[in-house]
Design a protein around this motif. Sequence first.
Motif, mmCIF file in Angstrom:
data_model
loop_
_atom_site.group_PDB
_atom_site.id
_atom_site.type_symbol
_atom_site.label_atom_id
_atom_site.label_comp_id
_atom_site.label_asym_id
_atom_site.label_seq_id
_atom_site.Cartn_x
_atom_site.Cartn_y
_atom_site.Cartn_z
ATOM 1 N N PHE A 104 0.845 -1.192 0.000
ATOM 2 C CA PHE A 104 0.000 0.000 0.000
ATOM 3 C C PHE A 104 0.878 1.239 0.000
ATOM 4 C CE2 PHE A 104 -3.020 -3.103 1.394
ATOM 5 C CZ PHE A 104 -4.258 -2.636 0.987
ATOM 6 N N GLU A 105 0.265 2.372 -0.367
ATOM 7 C CA GLU A 105 0.927 3.660 -0.281
ATOM 8 C C GLU A 105 -0.069 4.684 0.240
ATOM 9 O OE1 GLU A 105 2.211 4.700 -4.208
ATOM 10 O OE2 GLU A 105 0.202 4.756 -5.008
ATOM 11 N N VAL A 106 0.446 5.776 0.781
ATOM 12 C CA VAL A 106 -0.431 6.852 1.236
ATOM 13 C C VAL A 106 -0.870 7.602 -0.012
ATOM 14 C CG1 VAL A 106 -0.591 8.971 2.582
ATOM 15 C CG2 VAL A 106 0.697 7.033 3.468
ATOM 16 N N HIS A 107 -2.172 7.623 -0.257
ATOM 17 C CA HIS A 107 -2.689 8.293 -1.449
ATOM 18 C C HIS A 107 -2.888 9.778 -1.186
ATOM 19 C CE1 HIS A 107 -4.753 9.026 -5.170
ATOM 20 N NE2 HIS A 107 -5.806 9.462 -4.514
ATOM 21 N N GLU A 108 -3.519 10.090 -0.069
ATOM 22 C CA GLU A 108 -3.734 11.495 0.250
ATOM 23 C C GLU A 108 -4.013 11.664 1.739
ATOM 24 O OE1 GLU A 108 -7.115 12.898 -1.954
ATOM 25 O OE2 GLU A 108 -8.331 11.214 -1.374
ATOM 26 N N VAL A 109 -3.697 12.861 2.217
ATOM 27 C CA VAL A 109 -3.998 13.238 3.597
ATOM 28 C C VAL A 109 -4.482 14.678 3.550
ATOM 29 C CG1 VAL A 109 -3.093 13.602 5.917
ATOM 30 C CG2 VAL A 109 -2.199 11.743 4.528
ATOM 31 N N HIS A 110 -5.706 14.900 4.030
ATOM 32 C CA HIS A 110 -6.278 16.242 4.096
ATOM 33 C C HIS A 110 -6.851 16.440 5.492
ATOM 34 C CE1 HIS A 110 -5.879 16.892 -0.192
ATOM 35 N NE2 HIS A 110 -6.468 15.734 -0.420
ATOM 36 N N GLY A 111 -6.158 17.228 6.282
ATOM 37 C CA GLY A 111 -6.648 17.490 7.633
ATOM 38 C C GLY A 111 -6.742 16.217 8.433
ATOM 39 N N ALA A 112 -7.961 15.871 8.821
ATOM 40 C CA ALA A 112 -8.191 14.702 9.664
ATOM 41 C C ALA A 112 -8.620 13.488 8.856
ATOM 42 C CB ALA A 112 -9.249 15.035 10.713
ATOM 43 N N GLU A 113 -8.459 13.529 7.533
ATOM 44 C CA GLU A 113 -8.830 12.405 6.672
ATOM 45 C C GLU A 113 -7.635 11.985 5.828
ATOM 46 O OE1 GLU A 113 -12.197 13.449 4.300
ATOM 47 O OE2 GLU A 113 -13.454 13.857 6.033
ATOM 48 N N GLY A 114 -7.538 10.690 5.590
ATOM 49 C CA GLY A 114 -6.465 10.174 4.755
ATOM 50 C C GLY A 114 -6.896 8.896 4.069
ATOM 51 N N GLU A 115 -6.058 8.449 3.116
ATOM 52 C CA GLU A 115 -6.402 7.240 2.365
ATOM 53 C C GLU A 115 -5.149 6.483 1.971
ATOM 54 O OE1 GLU A 115 -8.197 6.289 -2.007
ATOM 55 O OE2 GLU A 115 -9.265 7.788 -0.826
ATOM 56 N N PHE A 116 -5.203 5.155 2.183
ATOM 57 C CA PHE A 116 -4.193 4.238 1.673
ATOM 58 C C PHE A 116 -4.755 3.609 0.402
ATOM 59 C CE2 PHE A 116 -3.603 3.758 6.363
ATOM 60 C CZ PHE A 116 -2.282 4.159 6.466
ATOM 61 N N ARG A 117 -3.892 3.371 -0.587
ATOM 62 C CA ARG A 117 -4.310 2.639 -1.785
ATOM 63 C C ARG A 117 -3.295 1.553 -2.092
ATOM 64 N NH1 ARG A 117 -6.718 6.683 -6.407
ATOM 65 N NH2 ARG A 117 -8.453 7.440 -5.167
ATOM 66 N N SER A 118 -3.812 0.466 -2.632
ATOM 67 C CA SER A 118 -2.959 -0.637 -3.050
ATOM 68 C C SER A 118 -2.054 -0.166 -4.187
ATOM 69 C CB SER A 118 -3.823 -1.805 -3.518
ATOM 70 O OG SER A 118 -3.028 -2.779 -4.148
ATOM 71 N N VAL A 119 -0.786 -0.542 -4.149
ATOM 72 C CA VAL A 119 0.133 -0.135 -5.213
ATOM 73 C C VAL A 119 -0.061 -0.965 -6.472
ATOM 74 C CG1 VAL A 119 1.891 0.780 -3.664
ATOM 75 C CG2 VAL A 119 1.991 -1.610 -4.329
ATOM 76 N N SER A 120 -0.714 -2.107 -6.362
ATOM 77 C CA SER A 120 -0.855 -2.971 -7.530
ATOM 78 C C SER A 120 -1.999 -2.558 -8.452
ATOM 79 C CB SER A 120 -1.032 -4.427 -7.108
ATOM 80 O OG SER A 120 -2.224 -4.576 -6.356
ATOM 81 N N ASP A 121 -3.122 -2.066 -7.877
ATOM 82 C CA ASP A 121 -4.244 -1.772 -8.775
ATOM 83 C C ASP A 121 -5.108 -0.579 -8.377
ATOM 84 O OD1 ASP A 121 -5.610 -2.740 -6.599
ATOM 85 O OD2 ASP A 121 -6.328 -4.540 -7.585
ATOM 86 N N ASN A 122 -4.855 0.059 -7.274
ATOM 87 C CA ASN A 122 -5.639 1.200 -6.778
ATOM 88 C C ASN A 122 -7.092 0.862 -6.464
ATOM 89 O OD1 ASN A 122 -3.654 3.118 -6.610
ATOM 90 N ND2 ASN A 122 -3.998 3.931 -8.651
ATOM 91 N N HIS A 123 -7.489 -0.405 -6.562
ATOM 92 C CA HIS A 123 -8.882 -0.768 -6.278
ATOM 93 C C HIS A 123 -9.089 -1.113 -4.800
ATOM 94 C CE1 HIS A 123 -9.979 -0.538 -10.424
ATOM 95 N NE2 HIS A 123 -9.047 -1.409 -10.770
ATOM 96 N N ASP A 124 -8.030 -1.423 -4.111
ATOM 97 C CA ASP A 124 -8.105 -1.740 -2.688
ATOM 98 C C ASP A 124 -7.768 -0.452 -1.941
ATOM 99 O OD1 ASP A 124 -8.338 -3.081 -0.319
ATOM 100 O OD2 ASP A 124 -6.621 -4.407 -0.645
#
Length: 146
Positions: A104-124
Amino acid sequence: MTTQRLIIAAGWLAAAVLAVLVGVVAISVIGDGLVSSAGRPLAESEVAKRLAAEPDPTPSVSAEPTREPAPAGGSKTRRTPGGTVTAQCTSGEAVLHLAPALGFEVHEVHGAEGEFRSVSDNHDRVKVRVSCAGGAPEISVEHEQR
């Protein structure tokens, strides 16, 4: 003709002995590298010592820098399928730190929200949100698999 055959047989015998000696020496030299202490399994205590001596290879991304330490009890850590989330409440504001898990990688962080995404397909995707209630962080996690 028997002396000629005897010379040929002696030559073949000498070549075979030489080949075996070269093989034994080669295995001895290579074997030292294979069975030396560098190739042996480590005990659990040795692994722990070596890991403690290494710097943390996991980069963390912060929504904003922390300017003051969090009050006692104002920090919370939670493991998710996408990585580790650490949240702090500082002056009533949530501060989010994300450390991605393997794959996984950190996709985005905005204030108190963030998102991890799978590096293989971005669907997870693993979305995290932090809120501060009474000075203590509350972490909510939403895991999307498409």
